[in-house]
Scaffold this motif. Structure first.
Motif, PDB file in Angstrom:
ATOM      1  N   VAL A   1      10.971  11.555  -0.182  1.00  0.00           N
ATOM      2  CA  VAL A   1      10.918  10.105   0.003  1.00  0.00           C
ATOM      3  C   VAL A   1       9.627   9.661   0.669  1.00  0.00           C
ATOM      4  O   VAL A   1       9.003   8.683   0.243  1.00  0.00           O
ATOM      5  N   PHE A   2       9.199  10.352   1.720  1.00  0.00           N
ATOM      6  CA  PHE A   2       8.042   9.877   2.467  1.00  0.00           C
ATOM      7  C   PHE A   2       6.783   9.875   1.617  1.00  0.00           C
ATOM      8  O   PHE A   2       6.003   8.919   1.636  1.00  0.00           O
ATOM      9  N   LEU A   3       6.587  10.926   0.847  1.00  0.00           N
ATOM     10  CA  LEU A   3       5.396  10.997  -0.004  1.00  0.00           C
ATOM     11  C   LEU A   3       5.412   9.901  -1.068  1.00  0.00           C
ATOM     12  O   LEU A   3       4.403   9.234  -1.324  1.00  0.00           O
ATOM     13  N   LEU A   4       6.570   9.687  -1.683  1.00  0.00           N
ATOM     14  CA  LEU A   4       6.665   8.660  -2.720  1.00  0.00           C
ATOM     15  C   LEU A   4       6.610   7.259  -2.132  1.00  0.00           C
ATOM     16  O   LEU A   4       6.064   6.338  -2.758  1.00  0.00           O
ATOM     17  N   ALA A   5       7.155   7.071  -0.925  1.00  0.00           N
ATOM     18  CA  ALA A   5       7.081   5.754  -0.289  1.00  0.00           C
ATOM     19  C   ALA A   5       5.643   5.392   0.018  1.00  0.00           C
ATOM     20  O   ALA A   5       5.238   4.224  -0.121  1.00  0.00           O
ATOM     21  N   LYS A   6       4.844   6.363   0.417  1.00  0.00           N
ATOM     22  CA  LYS A   6       3.424   6.099   0.681  1.00  0.00           C
ATOM     23  C   LYS A   6       2.685   5.763  -0.608  1.00  0.00           C
ATOM     24  O   LYS A   6       1.878   4.819  -0.645  1.00  0.00           O
ATOM     25  N   THR A   7       2.963   6.537  -1.662  1.00  0.00           N
ATOM     26  CA  THR A   7       2.337   6.256  -2.953  1.00  0.00           C
ATOM     27  C   THR A   7       2.697   4.862  -3.432  1.00  0.00           C
ATOM     28  O   THR A   7       1.841   4.092  -3.900  1.00  0.00           O
ATOM     29  N   TYR A   8       3.990   4.525  -3.310  1.00  0.00           N
ATOM     30  CA  TYR A   8       4.450   3.207  -3.745  1.00  0.00           C
ATOM     31  C   TYR A   8       3.808   2.098  -2.925  1.00  0.00           C
ATOM     32  O   TYR A   8       3.336   1.095  -3.472  1.00  0.00           O
ATOM     33  N   SER A   9       3.780   2.253  -1.615  1.00  0.00           N
ATOM     34  CA  SER A   9       3.235   1.219  -0.743  1.00  0.00           C
ATOM     35  C   SER A   9       1.778   0.928  -1.065  1.00  0.00           C
ATOM     36  O   SER A   9       1.356  -0.229  -1.117  1.00  0.00           O
ATOM     37  N   PHE A  10       0.993   1.982  -1.313  1.00  0.00           N
ATOM     38  CA  PHE A  10      -0.426   1.768  -1.623  1.00  0.00           C
ATOM     39  C   PHE A  10      -0.588   1.124  -3.000  1.00  0.00           C
ATOM     40  O   PHE A  10      -1.352   0.164  -3.151  1.00  0.00           O
ATOM     41  N   SER A  11       0.136   1.634  -3.985  1.00  0.00           N
ATOM     42  CA  SER A  11       0.048   1.052  -5.335  1.00  0.00           C
ATOM     43  C   SER A  11       0.507  -0.400  -5.328  1.00  0.00           C
ATOM     44  O   SER A  11      -0.101  -1.271  -5.968  1.00  0.00           O
ATOM     45  N   PHE A  12       1.574  -0.665  -4.592  1.00  0.00           N
ATOM     46  CA  PHE A  12       2.100  -2.014  -4.477  1.00  0.00           C
ATOM     47  C   PHE A  12       1.047  -2.939  -3.877  1.00  0.00           C
ATOM     48  O   PHE A  12       0.806  -4.047  -4.369  1.00  0.00           O
ATOM     49  N   GLY A  13       0.390  -2.481  -2.790  1.00  0.00           N
ATOM     50  CA  GLY A  13      -0.633  -3.303  -2.152  1.00  0.00           C
ATOM     51  C   GLY A  13      -1.800  -3.577  -3.073  1.00  0.00           C
ATOM     52  O   GLY A  13      -2.288  -4.718  -3.151  1.00  0.00           O
ATOM     53  N   CYS A  14      -2.264  -2.557  -3.786  1.00  0.00           N
ATOM     54  CA  CYS A  14      -3.385  -2.749  -4.718  1.00  0.00           C
ATOM     55  C   CYS A  14      -3.046  -3.776  -5.789  1.00  0.00           C
ATOM     56  O   CYS A  14      -3.869  -4.614  -6.158  1.00  0.00           O
ATOM     57  N   ASN A  15      -1.813  -3.721  -6.301  1.00  0.00           N
ATOM     58  CA  ASN A  15      -1.377  -4.630  -7.365  1.00  0.00           C
ATOM     59  C   ASN A  15      -1.227  -6.042  -6.844  1.00  0.00           C
ATOM     60  O   ASN A  15      -1.812  -6.993  -7.378  1.00  0.00           O
ATOM     61  N   LEU A  16      -0.456  -6.217  -5.778  1.00  0.00           N
ATOM     62  CA  LEU A  16      -0.152  -7.555  -5.301  1.00  0.00           C
ATOM     63  C   LEU A  16      -1.362  -8.214  -4.631  1.00  0.00           C
ATOM     64  O   LEU A  16      -1.552  -9.427  -4.733  1.00  0.00           O
TER      65      LEU A  16
END
Length: 443
Positions: free
Chosen positions: A137-152
């Motif tokens: 979870v932690f690794l994927l949550a970090k990946t998601y958070s960064f990708s989410f920030g770049c997109n939004l």
């Protein structure tokens, strides 16, 4: 008050790596004062304020008793051009902090992004969770958070573009928890180089969008935060700094909050059942394929209590330094001008968040603490408090809720290692990434 002349940074870091940072604070509170004590970190005399009264004093007296300050070594890790003077850095840092991001971070403006957040969460889970029986979870949550920030933030969606930025971004962050020794080959030196790469990458996006706007291209019309920033009076350099500052601010806080909320939901069956029922009721109320909206987010009351209780025990933000700008007295102790104080959660978690005076049975996970009126003022401060509360708190709330809603309504999950150790550096994190088993939810 104690007058520690020796730097205590090693003791602080050691306590964190042993998984018990509270020992560093509780020992000093017991030996010197439960209200305020002095230590020495990063070569600075630091006053540590304990309890809600200390929190209130600092949060409500910005620019009266305390002002903006950064440790010198961070000047090399922020996104300023090489050779920029300390005075310019301090002024621009103060500008960023004193003028929070515009009104599009207010709830009424964020409503238009909720369906995008929901869609991004679904896409991420389909690609990175659904094909597997176990995930970290932690690794994927970090990946998601960064990708989410770049997109939004700036509509960067291509996985290759995101990956190109994510590598140096992680390298830069590692420098925040390393010794500030700027010699070739050291972690800090690599972080300095990485911060410049991030600055160049984001500036390239900013300049490209500026060109599109000037040339009145159709591609310039986007509903991201960069577009709204470029409508304002700030030059491209400050816009770039704001984007990177927001990426930094949201990355750790969101990924840590997501990780430990999922951890606690998995750990306590009665919590899981109540979260599941609340989220499934929302999911079943929508037409097939219907996106989340503002009304749905407002219905996630118990889930938000769970998130808050997770943040009480595992605060996602380390906090920030301030510099004392005039002598003042607190609890009979004079704090001299020039001293440093440390604001926000990582320290106050051990003086308020886990203090039985404010939270009975403080080690017990109990989301009901946040029902009704919730905790007393300034006892729970994951986003700061007073007039300087974090401007991105509503952004984080919606991102966290929309993501966990999708996890809970798509998967049943359990922790592979319920006793996994938690390490404390810049933020708390599970030693092995928090591996969970997944089963699809059958509607």
């Amino acid at each position: 008050m104690a007058n520690h002349r020796r730097n205590k940074m090693w003791e602080y870091l050691k306590a964190g790596r042993l998984g018990a940072p509270e020992n560093f604070f509780l020992e000093r509170m017991a030996n010197y004062s439960p209200d305020v004590f002095r230590t020495k970190l990063l070569g600075q005399d630091v006053a540590v304020f304990c309890g809600p009264a200390g929190n209130k004093l600092l949060f409500t007296n910005e620019n009266k008793y305390v002002g903006s300050w950064l440790p010198k070594y961070l000047y090399k890790l922020v996104i300023f051009a090489p050779g920029t003077s300390k005075e310019v850095i301090e002024k621009e840092t103060l500008d960023i902090r004193s003028n929070p991001l515009p009104g599009f971070l207010k709830p009424e403006a964020l409503k238009e992004y909720i369906h995008i957040m929901d869609a991004m969460a679904k896409d991420h889970l389909e690609e990175h969770w659904a094909p597997y029986k176990e995930v970290k979870v932690f690794l994927l949550a970090k990946t998601y958070s960064f990708s989410f920030g770049c997109n939004l933030l700036m509509s960067v969606k291509d996985s290759k573009d995101i990956a190109r930025m994510y590598g140096p971004f992680k390298e830069m962050l590692s420098g925040l928890s390393s010794l500030p020794i700027n010699f070739p080959g050291t972690p800090f030196n690599r972080a300095v180089k990485a911060s410049r790469i991030i600055s160049e990458e984001v500036m390239a996006v900013v300049k490209q969008r500026r060109r599109e706007i000037v040339e009145n291209r159709e591609t310039a019309i986007r509903t991201d935060i960069l577009g709204k920033l470029l409508e304002g009076p700030e030059d491209d350099g400050l816009v770039c700094k704001r984007i990177v500052a927001f990426l930094l601010g949201s990355y750790n806080s969101v990924s840590v909050a997501i990780t430990f909320t999922i951890s606690h939901i998995a750990q306590y069956p009665h919590v899981y059942e109540r979260v599941f029922q609340e989220q499934m009721e929302i999911a079943r109320s929508k037409a097939a394929g219907g996106a989340l909206n503002w009304q749905d987010i407002q219905k996630m009351k118990y889930l938000w209590c769970v998130v808050c209780e997770s943040m009480r025990l595992m605060p996602p933000s380390k906090g920030s330094f301030r510099q004392v700008i005039t002598d003042f007295t607190y609890e009979g102790v004079t704090i001299p001008k020039g001293w440093k104080v440390y604001l926000q959660t990582f320290w106050t978690v051990h003086t308020t968040h886990r203090n039985p005076k404010y939270f009975p049975e403080p080690e017990k996970f109990d989301p009901s603490r946040f029902e009704g009126k919730g905790p007393a003022p300034y006892t729970f401060v994951p986003f700061g408090g007073g007039p300087r509360m974090c401007p991105g708190r509503e952004y984080a709330r919606i991102e966290i809720l929309s993501f966990i809603h999708n996890v809970v309504t798509q998967f049943k999950f359990s922790k592979v290692d319920p006793n996994e150790k938690v390490i404390y550096r810049n933020t708390p994190f599970p030693e092995n990434g928090m591996l969970i088993r997944l089963e699809p939810v059958d509607y």
